[in-house]
Enzyme design. Structure first.
Site, PDB file in Angstrom:
ATOM      1  N   HIS A 130       0.838  -1.196   0.000  1.00  0.00           N
ATOM      2  CA  HIS A 130       0.000   0.000   0.000  1.00  0.00           C
ATOM      3  C   HIS A 130       0.878   1.252   0.000  1.00  0.00           C
ATOM      4  O   HIS A 130       1.947   1.261   0.621  1.00  0.00           O
ATOM      5  CB  HIS A 130      -0.923  -0.012   1.223  1.00  0.00           C
ATOM      6  CG  HIS A 130      -1.990   1.032   1.135  1.00  0.00           C
ATOM      7  ND1 HIS A 130      -1.753   2.360   1.404  1.00  0.00           N
ATOM      8  CD2 HIS A 130      -3.297   0.945   0.777  1.00  0.00           C
ATOM      9  CE1 HIS A 130      -2.883   3.047   1.224  1.00  0.00           C
ATOM     10  NE2 HIS A 130      -3.825   2.206   0.843  1.00  0.00           N
ATOM     11  N   GLU A 188      -4.123   2.227  -7.153  1.00  0.00           N
ATOM     12  CA  GLU A 188      -4.499   3.335  -6.288  1.00  0.00           C
ATOM     13  C   GLU A 188      -3.586   4.532  -6.554  1.00  0.00           C
ATOM     14  O   GLU A 188      -2.466   4.595  -6.010  1.00  0.00           O
ATOM     15  CB  GLU A 188      -4.356   2.936  -4.811  1.00  0.00           C
ATOM     16  CG  GLU A 188      -5.250   1.802  -4.392  1.00  0.00           C
ATOM     17  CD  GLU A 188      -5.515   1.842  -2.881  1.00  0.00           C
ATOM     18  OE1 GLU A 188      -6.688   1.851  -2.509  1.00  0.00           O
ATOM     19  OE2 GLU A 188      -4.552   1.882  -2.099  1.00  0.00           O
TER      20      GLU A 188
HETATM   21  P1  13P Z   1      -9.750   6.307   0.538  1.00  0.00           P
HETATM   22  O1  13P Z   1     -10.912   5.495   0.017  1.00  0.00           O
HETATM   23  O2  13P Z   1      -9.963   6.822   1.935  1.00  0.00           O
HETATM   24  O3  13P Z   1      -9.341   7.373  -0.443  1.00  0.00           O
HETATM   25  O4  13P Z   1      -8.506   5.297   0.664  1.00  0.00           O
HETATM   26  C1  13P Z   1      -8.193   4.482  -0.409  1.00  0.00           C
HETATM   27  C2  13P Z   1      -7.181   3.508   0.016  1.00  0.00           C
HETATM   28  O5  13P Z   1      -6.036   3.836   0.277  1.00  0.00           O
HETATM   29  C3  13P Z   1      -7.592   2.111   0.154  1.00  0.00           C
HETATM   30  O6  13P Z   1      -6.497   1.266   0.327  1.00  0.00           O
END
Ligand code: 13P
Length: 255
Positions: A94, A166
Site C-alpha cells: 500500500h 491506487e
Molecule cells: P480512501 O478510500 O480513503 O481514499 O482510501 C483508499 C485507500 O487507500 C484504500 O487502500
C-alpha cells in the site's frame, strides 16, 4: 468471468470493540449479497475477533500488511504463518506503507512471494503520486511497481492475487480519478504488463481494483468500466451504510 471484489481497508482506525460493532452492522447489510466478493481488512489486533464474527457469512477477511519470514527474532512483525490461521487476503505494498514505512519494490516482492507460499491471496497495490502523474510518468511508475512486485511469480500463482491500482493523489483526498482515466491505466498499463509477463489470456483472468476516494456516489462510475473489477475502499469502508451501498451499487453495475 472475473468475480468483482470490494475490499474495505480500515487502515489504522477502529479499536477492537469498534471493529466488532462495525462488523455486526455490516453482517446485517451484506447478508443476501451475491455476485460480489466482499473482504474486510481491519487492524492486526482485530483480526481474530472479526474472523469469528465472519465465520458463517461468506465475507472474506484480510490483513493490511505482513512480514515475509515465517518466524524468528523480528520484534513487532506479523508473519504469513500467523495470518493464514485467521484470514485469506493480505494487502501488500500500500502506498502508505511505501511512503511512511520505507517499503520498497523489492520488499513488496518478498512479501508477495511469502503470502503465496502460504496460500494467502495478496492484494498488491500500485499507483503513481501527484508529481509523477503531473510529469506524465503514470504508466512508467505503475509498470515498474508491478513488474517488481511480480518478479519470480508463476502464472499459476498470479491467478490467485488481486491488483489494486491506487493513484496516491486520489487517496483520502476526495479527489478520485475518473472512471475512464482509471480504466485506461488498469486496462492498458496493468493488464498490458500482465499480458507481457503471462500472456493475454491470463491477463484477462486477473482481478484489478481501483482505489482512491471511492464512495457510494461515484462507485458506479468505476464499476461500469470494463477493466475495473472492484474497489479497495478506505474512508467509506468505516461506515456500515456507505460500505453496504458501495457493494450494492457494484452488484447493480456488474449485472
Ligand atoms: P480512501 O478510500 O480513503 O481514499 O482510501 C483508499 C485507500 O487507500 C484504500 O487502500
Amino acid at each position: 468471468m472475473r468475480v468483482p471484489i470490494i475490499a474495505g481497508n480500515w487502515k489504522c482506525y477502529k479499536t477492537v470493540a469498534e471493529a466488532v460493532a462495525l462488523v455486526r452492522e455490516l453482517r446485517q447489510g451484506l447478508m443476501n449479497i451475491k455476485g460480489v466478493e466482499v473482504v474486510l481488512c481491519p487492524s492486526f489486533v482485530a483480526l481474530a475477533p472479526v474472523a469469528d464474527l465472519l465465520k458463517p457469512t461468506g465475507i472474506g477477511l484480510g490483513a493490511q500488511n505482513m512480514f515475509w519470514e515465517d518466524q524468528g527474532a523480528y520484534t513487532g512483525e506479523v508473519s504469513p504463518l500467523m495470518l493464514k490461521e485467521l484470514c485469506q487476503y493480505v494487502i501488500l505494498g500500500h502506498s502508505e506503507r511505501r511512503q511512511y514505512f520505507g517499503e520498497t519494490d523489492e520488499g513488496v516482492n518478498r512479501k508477495v512471494k511469502a503470502a503465496l507460499r502460504h496460500g494467502l491471496k495478496p492484494i498488491v497495490c500500485v499507483g503513481e503520486n501527484l508529481a509523477e502523474n503531473e510529469a506524465g510518468r503514470t504508466a512508467e511508475v505503475v509498470e515498474r511497481q508491478l513488474r517488481a512486485a511480480l518478479r519470480d511469480i508463476s502464472a499459476e500463482q498470479v491467478r490467485s492475487l488481486v491488483i489494486a491500482y491506487e493513484p496516491v493523489w486520489a487517496i483520502g483526498t476526495g479527489r478520485p480519478a475518473t472512471g475512464a482515466g482509471a480504466n485506461a491505466v488498469i486496462g492498458q498499463t496493468v493488464r498490458g504488463t500482465l499480458a507481457e509477463l503471462y500472456g493475454k489470456a491470463l491477463a484477462q483472468e486477473v482481478r484489478i481494483q481501483y482505489g482512491g476516494s471511492v464512495n457510494p456516489k461515484n462507485i458506479a462510475e468505476f464499476m461500469t468500466q470494463p477493466d475495473i473489477d472492484g474497489a479497495l475502499v478506505g474512508g467509506a469502508s468505516l461506515k456500515a451504510a456507505d460500505f453496504v451501498a458501495i457493494v450494492q451499487e457494484t452488484v447493480r453495475a456488474k449485472q
